[in-house]
Design a protein around this motif. Structure first.
Motif, PDB file in Angstrom:
ATOM      1  N   CYS A  80       7.262  -0.648  10.874  1.00 13.47           N
ATOM      2  CA  CYS A  80       7.403  -0.706   9.417  1.00 13.47           C
ATOM      3  C   CYS A  80       8.251   0.442   8.875  1.00 13.47           C
ATOM      4  N   GLY A  81       8.543   1.426   9.727  1.00  8.68           N
ATOM      5  CA  GLY A  81       9.330   2.564   9.289  1.00  8.68           C
ATOM      6  C   GLY A  81       8.581   3.535   8.412  1.00  8.68           C
ATOM      7  N   ARG A  82       7.253   3.471   8.465  1.00  7.47           N
ATOM      8  CA  ARG A  82       6.440   4.360   7.645  1.00  7.47           C
ATOM      9  C   ARG A  82       6.056   5.598   8.453  1.00  7.47           C
ATOM     10  N   PRO A  87      -0.362   1.060  16.639  1.00  7.45           N
ATOM     11  CA  PRO A  87       0.673   2.071  16.370  1.00  7.45           C
ATOM     12  C   PRO A  87       2.089   1.495  16.386  1.00  7.45           C
ATOM     13  N   ALA A  88       2.335   0.535  17.275  1.00  6.21           N
ATOM     14  CA  ALA A  88       3.674  -0.052  17.351  1.00  6.21           C
ATOM     15  C   ALA A  88       3.998  -0.852  16.095  1.00  6.21           C
ATOM     16  N   GLN A  89       3.021  -1.595  15.577  1.00  8.35           N
ATOM     17  CA  GLN A  89       3.258  -2.370  14.356  1.00  8.35           C
ATOM     18  C   GLN A  89       3.514  -1.446  13.166  1.00  8.35           C
ATOM     19  N   ILE A  90       2.785  -0.355  13.086  1.00  7.06           N
ATOM     20  CA  ILE A  90       3.006   0.598  11.997  1.00  7.06           C
ATOM     21  C   ILE A  90       4.367   1.265  12.146  1.00  7.06           C
ATOM     22  N   ARG A  91       4.709   1.636  13.370  1.00  8.17           N
ATOM     23  CA  ARG A  91       6.008   2.270  13.627  1.00  8.17           C
ATOM     24  C   ARG A  91       7.153   1.342  13.235  1.00  8.17           C
ATOM     25  N   PRO A  94      -6.025  12.701  13.302  1.00  2.38           N
ATOM     26  CA  PRO A  94      -6.110  11.457  14.045  1.00  2.38           C
ATOM     27  C   PRO A  94      -5.854  11.647  15.543  1.00  2.38           C
ATOM     28  N   ARG A  95      -6.447  10.751  16.318  1.00  2.09           N
ATOM     29  CA  ARG A  95      -6.195  10.782  17.760  1.00  2.09           C
ATOM     30  C   ARG A  95      -4.864  10.145  18.101  1.00  2.09           C
ATOM     31  N   VAL A  96      -4.383   9.261  17.243  1.00  7.31           N
ATOM     32  CA  VAL A  96      -3.135   8.535  17.503  1.00  7.31           C
ATOM     33  C   VAL A  96      -2.242   8.673  16.297  1.00  7.31           C
ATOM     34  N   ARG A  97      -1.005   9.036  16.488  1.00  6.71           N
ATOM     35  CA  ARG A  97      -0.049   9.149  15.385  1.00  6.71           C
ATOM     36  C   ARG A  97       1.233   8.391  15.787  1.00  6.71           C
ATOM     37  N   PRO A  98       1.633   7.390  15.001  1.00  3.92           N
ATOM     38  CA  PRO A  98       2.869   6.677  15.346  1.00  3.92           C
ATOM     39  C   PRO A  98       4.045   7.644  15.451  1.00  3.92           C
ATOM     40  N   ALA A  99       4.878   7.444  16.454  1.00  4.64           N
ATOM     41  CA  ALA A  99       6.024   8.335  16.666  1.00  4.64           C
ATOM     42  C   ALA A  99       7.106   8.078  15.610  1.00  4.64           C
ATOM     43  N   LEU A 148       0.845  -1.196   0.000  1.00  2.66           N
ATOM     44  CA  LEU A 148       0.000   0.000   0.000  1.00  2.66           C
ATOM     45  C   LEU A 148       0.879   1.245   0.000  1.00  2.66           C
ATOM     46  N   PRO A 149       0.876   2.003  -1.089  1.00  3.11           N
ATOM     47  CA  PRO A 149       1.683   3.218  -1.121  1.00  3.11           C
ATOM     48  C   PRO A 149       1.100   4.282  -0.205  1.00  3.11           C
ATOM     49  N   GLY A 150       1.954   5.213   0.182  1.00  5.36           N
ATOM     50  CA  GLY A 150       1.491   6.280   1.062  1.00  5.36           C
ATOM     51  C   GLY A 150       1.194   7.542   0.289  1.00  5.36           C
ATOM     52  N   PRO A 151       0.633   8.519   0.973  1.00  7.72           N
ATOM     53  CA  PRO A 151       0.212   8.471   2.378  1.00  7.72           C
ATOM     54  C   PRO A 151      -1.044   7.630   2.551  1.00  7.72           C
ATOM     55  N   ALA A 152      -1.254   7.152   3.784  1.00  3.76           N
ATOM     56  CA  ALA A 152      -2.384   6.280   4.066  1.00  3.76           C
ATOM     57  C   ALA A 152      -2.933   6.571   5.457  1.00  3.76           C
ATOM     58  N   ALA A 153      -4.198   6.260   5.615  1.00  2.15           N
ATOM     59  CA  ALA A 153      -4.845   6.352   6.924  1.00  2.15           C
ATOM     60  C   ALA A 153      -5.245   4.948   7.351  1.00  2.15           C
ATOM     61  N   ALA A 154      -4.886   4.582   8.560  1.00  5.87           N
ATOM     62  CA  ALA A 154      -5.253   3.284   9.112  1.00  5.87           C
ATOM     63  C   ALA A 154      -6.491   3.441   9.989  1.00  5.87           C
TER      64      ALA A 154
END
Length: 229
Positions: free
Chosen positions: A82-84, A76-80, A224-229, A54-60
């Motif tokens: 991935c380095g995205r 959020p940890a799984q997305i983080r 979003p309420r949550v954003r991966p760091a 899935l190319p970015g940008p993307a919303a989960a």
């Protein structure tokens, strides 16, 4: 912005079919962009596997009925991992009023009668945010039905569904009806069906309100309420 739908995952093929059907409904509603489905646990594709395609940008969009550990920490940890940095995590379903209405519809369709004692059965969690979401869903269901709704858990937290059913019967309830606060069939729904209640509602399933909510959360993911760091 592309869309990543994230469900919990189940080993039950029927549950996976329901989730995939919802994803298909969502794709039909998206005016543009790509949409992928991933699972946070149990089955694949994993979040990492889906994001590779899935190319970015993307919303989960976490397709969870309560904002517990998976929503606040795991996803959020799984997305983080991935380095995205171009993937935003939007709001989970939580006790959304539209889904509470569906749970009430499923309960009525299963044979609920005015006067039945009602239980909202949730998966359960020790996470305070998830507990609060579940309690809010029970209150909203009570307002729709015009009567108190007891809250019971299937797997975590408490009290458990069979205990609540037994307590209601001991308190004089002639009939006990259980509203299922689950998205798809699987082991948890099987436990509800075997808990001894007179009426057990079906899971929310492929009701159009689910796909509509995914699209709404996707559109709102710009803040979003949550954003991966």
């Amino acid at each position: 912005m592309n869309l990543l739908m994230i469900a919990h995952g189940t080993r039950d093929p029927a549950g996976a079919r329901v989730t995939e059907a919802v994803a298909a409904q969502v794709r039909e509603r998206l005016p543009a962009g790509e949409a992928a489905l991933a699972y946070a646990d149990v089955r694949g594709p994993t979040i990492a596997e889906a994001l590779r395609e899935l190319p970015g940008p993307a919303a989960a969009v976490p397709m969870f009925l309560a904002a517990g550990y998976h929503v606040r920490v795991d996803v959020p940890a799984q997305i983080r991992a991935c380095g995205r940095s171009d993937v935003l995590v939007g709001q989970a379903f939580g006790p959304d009023p539209a889904l509470v209405e569906v749970a009430a519809e499923r309960l009525v369709a299963a044979g609920y009668r005015p006067g039945d004692a009602v239980v909202l059965a949730v998966a359960g969690s020790s996470d305070p945010a998830a507990v609060a979401d579940s309690a809010q869903a029970a209150r909203r269901l009570g307002l729709l039905l015009g009567r108190p709704v007891a809250l019971a858990t299937i797997a975590a937290g408490g009290p458990r569904v069979p205990e609540v059913v037994a307590a209601l019967r001991a308190g004089g309830a002639w009939r006990v009806a259980i509203a299922s606060w689950l998205l798809a069939p699987g082991l948890f729904q099987q436990r509800l069906d075997a808990c001894g209640a007179d009426v057990v509602g079906a899971p929310i399933g492929t009701h159009s309100a689910v796909a509509d909510l995914v699209v709404a959360r996707h559109r709102a993911a710009g803040e979003p309420r949550v954003r991966p760091a």
